[in-house]
Scaffold this motif. Structure first.
Motif, short mmCIF file in Angstrom:
data_model
loop_
_atom_site.label_atom_id
_atom_site.label_comp_id
_atom_site.label_asym_id
_atom_site.label_seq_id
_atom_site.Cartn_x
_atom_site.Cartn_y
_atom_site.Cartn_z
N PRO A 30 0.81 -1.22 0.00
CA PRO A 30 0.00 0.00 0.00
C PRO A 30 0.85 1.27 0.00
CG PRO A 30 -0.88 -1.58 1.57
CD PRO A 30 0.44 -2.13 1.11
N ALA A 33 -8.08 8.97 -4.67
CA ALA A 33 -7.28 7.77 -4.40
C ALA A 33 -7.69 6.55 -5.23
CB ALA A 33 -7.32 7.44 -2.91
N PRO A 34 -8.98 6.21 -5.35
CA PRO A 34 -9.34 5.02 -6.13
C PRO A 34 -8.95 5.12 -7.60
CG PRO A 34 -11.18 5.72 -4.74
CD PRO A 34 -10.16 6.81 -4.71
N GLU A 72 -5.27 4.39 -7.90
CA GLU A 72 -5.13 2.93 -7.83
C GLU A 72 -5.42 2.30 -9.19
OE1 GLU A 72 -6.59 2.42 -3.17
OE2 GLU A 72 -7.90 1.85 -4.81
N ARG A 73 -6.47 2.78 -9.84
CA ARG A 73 -6.86 2.22 -11.14
C ARG A 73 -5.74 2.35 -12.15
NH1 ARG A 73 -12.10 4.75 -14.01
NH2 ARG A 73 -13.08 3.67 -12.25
N LEU A 83 -2.52 2.96 -11.58
CA LEU A 83 -1.28 2.30 -11.18
C LEU A 83 -1.31 0.83 -11.57
CD1 LEU A 83 -0.39 3.69 -7.63
CD2 LEU A 83 0.97 3.90 -9.72
N GLY A 114 -2.60 -1.58 -9.83
CA GLY A 114 -2.42 -2.44 -8.65
C GLY A 114 -2.04 -1.59 -7.46
N GLY A 115 -2.01 -2.19 -6.31
CA GLY A 115 -1.67 -1.44 -5.10
C GLY A 115 -2.88 -0.73 -4.53
N ARG A 116 -2.72 -0.22 -3.34
CA ARG A 116 -3.82 0.44 -2.64
C ARG A 116 -3.30 1.76 -2.07
NH1 ARG A 116 -6.15 -0.17 2.68
NH2 ARG A 116 -4.50 -1.64 3.21
N ILE A 117 -4.13 2.80 -2.12
CA ILE A 117 -3.79 4.10 -1.56
C ILE A 117 -4.48 4.22 -0.20
CG2 ILE A 117 -3.84 6.60 -1.87
CD1 ILE A 117 -2.24 5.30 -4.03
N TYR A 136 6.36 4.94 -1.79
CA TYR A 136 5.29 4.42 -0.94
C TYR A 136 4.75 5.45 0.04
CZ TYR A 136 6.23 -0.08 -2.99
OH TYR A 136 6.36 -1.10 -3.90
#
Length: 335
Positions: free
Chosen positions: A45, A66-67, A70-71, A73, A75-78, A103
């Motif tokens: 994350p 943030a979502p 994520e889209r 990128l 992958g991964g989570r903010i 990060y």
């Protein structure tokens, strides 16, 4: 040939030698390939620091954006982390102090990002931060309760002239755009008001709603969201050179006789020293997220005035603002 001798013959044969060489080459390639490193990011994350409290304008923007980051990128989570306090200094320092590994990113807000450095010894410096993409450009407004006797900036000035120091004006801290706007009005109108700083815009707004302060200096998006939500408030003027299409009936301060232009830029930065490939990945993902039609529609619904600015122009604007606010400090210290 016995079963025990079979591994020995394979270990010394040409097929085994070829396999060992091929595996060694592959391991070296994986260890040194930029493409392999790029594909691995992000593996965990990403923390997005917000230097103000939950529910304020920056927090609203961060959680909405943030979502989409994520889209893009892939992958991964903010994870949004609120680090309010000291007018934004705690959050800005948290970004600057983080490892430059991609990060930890976060919102950097003007003018606080710059004015804090001018007025005191801070725990961060501009050259320790890397501006990536600006997202919002939000002009200031003066907001009062709907039952307030003030219906214009002129009404505020008239009362302040007759009652020096009696008007309490809330802001998001010393040196914030809200505070500087109050000082500029004091100077241009020749009046004195009482400044009441808060840790964030949500606290500032609630204090005015609860009649703990008479006036809330805030940003246009915050005022419009309050009105749309049914809050009993009224905005008296917007601190921009022209009226905004989101509030066409709201006159500017200039129209009311006061040359006050005060805007808050809210963009995403990172600690200085990001690996170039990770920096490119972040800039691309943030830019695509901010330009996404779904995000832009939501931003308009929540009254966020967007202005997407890339890293070079963003850094140049911060440098220009630094010069302008240092000149203002020389002429009108705000502590």
């Amino acid at each position: 040939m016995t079963a025990a001798s079979l591994p020995q013959r394979m270990a010394g044969g040409p097929a085994a030698s070829f396999l060992i060489a091929a595996l060694a080459t592959l391991m070296l390639w994986l260890a040194g390939s930029p493409a392999a490193v790029q594909a691995a990011y992000p593996e965990k994350p990403i923390t997005m620091v917000v230097a103000y409290g939950a529910g304020g304008s920056t927090d609203v923007t961060a959680r909405m954006l943030a979502p989409y980051i994520e889209r893009y990128l892939g992958g991964g989570r903010i994870v949004v982390l609120n680090r309010p306090g000291a007018g934004g200094e705690i959050g800005f320092a948290a970004i600057a102090d983080a490892a430059p590994d991609g990060y930890t990113i976060g919102f950097i807000n003007t003018p606080n990002l710059i004015t804090i450095l001018i007025e005191r010894q801070a725990r961060y410096a501009l050259d320790r931060l890397d501006p990536l993409v600006n997202i919002v450009d939000d002009p200031g407004v003066m907001t009062v309760r709907a039952d307030s006797p003030f219906r214009s900036v002129a009404d505020v000035v008239e009362f302040a002239k007759g009652n020096p120091g009696a008007l309490t004006v809330g802001s998001t801290g010393v040196g914030s755009d809200d505070h500087l706007a109050m000082l500029l009005l004091e100077r241009q109108a020749g009046v004195k008001m009482t400044h009441v700083p808060f840790a964030g815009s949500a606290e500032n707004y609630r204090a005015m709603l609860g009649s703990h302060t008479r006036i809330c200096d805030q940003n246009l998006g915050e005022g419009l969201r309050g009105i749309a939500g049914g809050d009993p408030v009224r905005m008296l003027g917007v601190m921009s050179r022209s009226r905004w299409d989101m509030a066409p009936d709201l006159p500017t301060f200039r129209e009311q006789g006061y040359a006050i232009d005060m805007v808050s830029m809210r963009g995403i930065g990172a600690p200085k020293g990001l690996p170039p490939d990770i920096r490119r990945t972040l800039i691309e993902a943030i830019t695509k997220a901010a330009m996404d039609p779904e995000f832009q529609a939501k931003a308009r619904e929540t009254f966020q005035p967007l202005r997407i600015v890339g890293p070079d122009a963003f850094a140049a604007e911060l440098k220009q603002l630094d010069g302008e606010f240092r000149a203002l400090w020389t002429d009108m210290p705000w502590k």
